[in-house]
Design a protein around this motif. Sequence first.
Motif, PDB file in Angstrom:
ATOM      1  N   ALA A 306      -1.480  -3.003  14.077  1.00 61.38           N
ATOM      2  CA  ALA A 306      -0.166  -3.280  14.680  1.00 61.38           C
ATOM      3  C   ALA A 306      -0.328  -4.320  15.785  1.00 61.38           C
ATOM      4  O   ALA A 306       0.505  -5.223  15.932  1.00 61.38           O
ATOM      5  N   LYS A 307      -1.432  -4.198  16.536  1.00 57.25           N
ATOM      6  CA  LYS A 307      -1.661  -5.154  17.639  1.00 57.25           C
ATOM      7  C   LYS A 307      -1.856  -6.571  17.123  1.00 57.25           C
ATOM      8  O   LYS A 307      -1.640  -7.541  17.842  1.00 57.25           O
ATOM      9  N   THR A 308      -2.320  -6.697  15.883  1.00 62.63           N
ATOM     10  CA  THR A 308      -2.518  -8.049  15.342  1.00 62.63           C
ATOM     11  C   THR A 308      -1.274  -8.508  14.570  1.00 62.63           C
ATOM     12  O   THR A 308      -1.299  -9.550  13.907  1.00 62.63           O
ATOM     13  N   GLY A 309      -0.226  -7.705  14.620  1.00 58.14           N
ATOM     14  CA  GLY A 309       1.022  -8.111  13.951  1.00 58.14           C
ATOM     15  C   GLY A 309       1.163  -7.558  12.539  1.00 58.14           C
ATOM     16  O   GLY A 309       2.176  -7.779  11.874  1.00 58.14           O
ATOM     17  N   GLU A 310       0.153  -6.808  12.065  1.00 57.12           N
ATOM     18  CA  GLU A 310       0.199  -6.256  10.702  1.00 57.12           C
ATOM     19  C   GLU A 310       0.756  -4.835  10.813  1.00 57.12           C
ATOM     20  O   GLU A 310       0.034  -3.890  11.109  1.00 57.12           O
ATOM     21  N   LYS A 311       2.079  -4.717  10.591  1.00 60.70           N
ATOM     22  CA  LYS A 311       2.703  -3.404  10.826  1.00 60.70           C
ATOM     23  C   LYS A 311       2.704  -2.580   9.546  1.00 60.70           C
ATOM     24  O   LYS A 311       3.285  -2.973   8.540  1.00 60.70           O
ATOM     25  N   LEU A 312       2.024  -1.431   9.612  1.00 61.72           N
ATOM     26  CA  LEU A 312       1.996  -0.527   8.453  1.00 61.72           C
ATOM     27  C   LEU A 312       2.500   0.838   8.905  1.00 61.72           C
ATOM     28  O   LEU A 312       2.251   1.250  10.042  1.00 61.72           O
ATOM     29  N   ALA A 313       3.196   1.529   8.004  1.00 59.51           N
ATOM     30  CA  ALA A 313       3.692   2.865   8.332  1.00 59.51           C
ATOM     31  C   ALA A 313       2.650   3.888   7.907  1.00 59.51           C
ATOM     32  O   ALA A 313       1.852   3.634   6.987  1.00 59.51           O
ATOM     33  N   ASP A 317      -1.095   2.421   2.148  1.00 56.28           N
ATOM     34  CA  ASP A 317      -2.515   2.142   1.895  1.00 56.28           C
ATOM     35  C   ASP A 317      -2.909   0.890   2.688  1.00 56.28           C
ATOM     36  O   ASP A 317      -2.049   0.077   3.028  1.00 56.28           O
ATOM     37  N   LEU A 318      -4.186   0.759   2.979  1.00 55.23           N
ATOM     38  CA  LEU A 318      -4.633  -0.447   3.689  1.00 55.23           C
ATOM     39  C   LEU A 318      -4.845  -1.544   2.647  1.00 55.23           C
ATOM     40  O   LEU A 318      -5.744  -1.456   1.807  1.00 55.23           O
ATOM     41  N   SER A 319      -3.957  -2.522   2.708  1.00 57.21           N
ATOM     42  CA  SER A 319      -3.989  -3.602   1.714  1.00 57.21           C
ATOM     43  C   SER A 319      -5.237  -4.452   1.917  1.00 57.21           C
ATOM     44  O   SER A 319      -5.923  -4.345   2.941  1.00 57.21           O
ATOM     45  N   ASP A 320      -5.464  -5.316   0.959  1.00 58.01           N
ATOM     46  CA  ASP A 320      -6.577  -6.252   1.063  1.00 58.01           C
ATOM     47  C   ASP A 320      -6.459  -7.060   2.361  1.00 58.01           C
ATOM     48  O   ASP A 320      -7.443  -7.218   3.096  1.00 58.01           O
ATOM     49  N   ALA A 321      -5.237  -7.520   2.643  1.00 53.19           N
ATOM     50  CA  ALA A 321      -5.021  -8.343   3.846  1.00 53.19           C
ATOM     51  C   ALA A 321      -5.336  -7.523   5.097  1.00 53.19           C
ATOM     52  O   ALA A 321      -5.987  -8.021   6.036  1.00 53.19           O
ATOM     53  N   ALA A 322      -4.911  -6.247   5.090  1.00 52.44           N
ATOM     54  CA  ALA A 322      -5.156  -5.394   6.258  1.00 52.44           C
ATOM     55  C   ALA A 322      -6.657  -5.170   6.429  1.00 52.44           C
ATOM     56  O   ALA A 322      -7.186  -5.254   7.543  1.00 52.44           O
ATOM     57  N   LEU A 323      -7.351  -4.926   5.314  1.00 53.44           N
ATOM     58  CA  LEU A 323      -8.795  -4.683   5.405  1.00 53.44           C
ATOM     59  C   LEU A 323      -9.518  -5.951   5.874  1.00 53.44           C
ATOM     60  O   LEU A 323     -10.511  -5.876   6.601  1.00 53.44           O
ATOM     61  N   ARG A 324      -9.013  -7.084   5.463  1.00 55.93           N
ATOM     62  CA  ARG A 324      -9.647  -8.336   5.925  1.00 55.93           C
ATOM     63  C   ARG A 324      -9.484  -8.489   7.435  1.00 55.93           C
ATOM     64  O   ARG A 324     -10.404  -8.911   8.137  1.00 55.93           O
TER      65      ARG A 324
END
Length: 446
Positions: A306-313, A317-324
Amino acid sequence: MEKVQKMARSVKDSEKPGMADIHRTHYARELGEHLVGKEVRIGGWIEDVRDIGKLAFVTVRDATGACQIIVTSDNVQKAVQAQRQSAVVVAGVVQKSKARDFPVEVKVSEFSILTGAVHPLPIDPTGRVESAFDKRLDARALDLRNPKVAAIFRLRSAGLKAVRDLLRSEGFIEVNTPKIIGSASEGGANLFGFEYFKRKAYLAQSPQLYKEQLTLGLDRVFEIGPYFRAENSHTVRHLTEFTSVDVEAAFLDYEDVMDLVEKVVRTVAKEFNENCSRELELAGAKKTEIGKIERLTYEQCLDELAKTGEKLAFGDDLSDAALRKLGEAHSGFYFITDWPLKLKPFYIHEKEDDPRLSKSFDLQHGYLELVSGGRRLHDPAKLRARLAEQGLNPEGFAEHLKAFDWGMPPHSGWGLGFDRLMMVLTGAQNVREVVLYPRDTDRLTP
Ligand code: AMO
């Protein structure tokens, strides 16, 4: 190597006309000044020939390295006409060499070409001319004459041995479960099915159900084997057939088996660093120093993202982009623990103090998932209920469920993608580099 020397007959016995003795006395790497004046017999292949008239310098390579041999008289023409990569045995006396790369050389009295090689070869196995990866895979057996490539598979073998030794020392016994199975082990759509004597059968996706059942009688088991997934993924980390190290242990909780994963990864890295530095160097890989392996919860990951702007509820699941993104912040190994229960397979145990969460973990290296595992349900009633919740038919799992009525112990385990671990420890960018004959959506040969 010792064995080879014992098996070899003496050089003098070997020379029957037209029938070369195929045994050797030494490997190329064993030649040294201590052998000056002695007769040796080497088996390998021709890498280079330098013709300087009355004699020729030939580089013969074997699985351990290269050596220089000097041929004279009739053998000069034989050597000059021979195709590179032909299999040879050569015999002669060791002498000091003036060559830059070789302290000694063999002045050859016998030069026997055993099997010729075609010209041109499909790839250059010396690695001097770089070949396209697909071409290398098409000629994989020849590709392995490249010391850089062979080193990867020597490391792989050393890694497998280190894993086996460690797990055995921790009280695990090695098992082999079926790869031809009658129903899905994990659920999901990525099963390869085929006709099996008028019935439907499948290739095992994982030994999950068997390894769990085996804790009932064998307590701690591990299996290293191939698993099959009909994944239509075209990535550098997915194969349709991959090698997994699977463990399962009775009376251990998920933190305990996380400690074990850590030990396994550290042990393989240590084995490479301490006993395989030559192979690492040949493979162009660095030593992997493993510091503290962080354990982040899934919810901590969401906060970080969330701090990097990637908001997930919660529950995403942790997407490829989130895992990167996580991989950028945690570049080495780290665990992601306590995943939402609904993201994990039916056999995973909930957290007693928060049943939204599960006793589960993944081991990551950067963005790459290497391991998943957790504590399993051992209560048959709960397991039946969970199957139904996940839309799976408990009837389809009857064979498995019956074992849970025989006093199933609480148990935990994990599956480690061994190919992916090899990628990380050798620095390979593509999982196919560390698999001899990779299988993917496009590749079914060789
Ligand atoms: P999972 O499906 O996460 O878990 O697989 C375990 C590990 O196997 C590796 N892996 C793959 N490697 C290459 N190509 C693939 N297509 C592929 N699929 C998986 C990954 C992954 O982390 N039964 C559970 C394990 C357990 O809970 O014990 C399972 O199979 O590195």
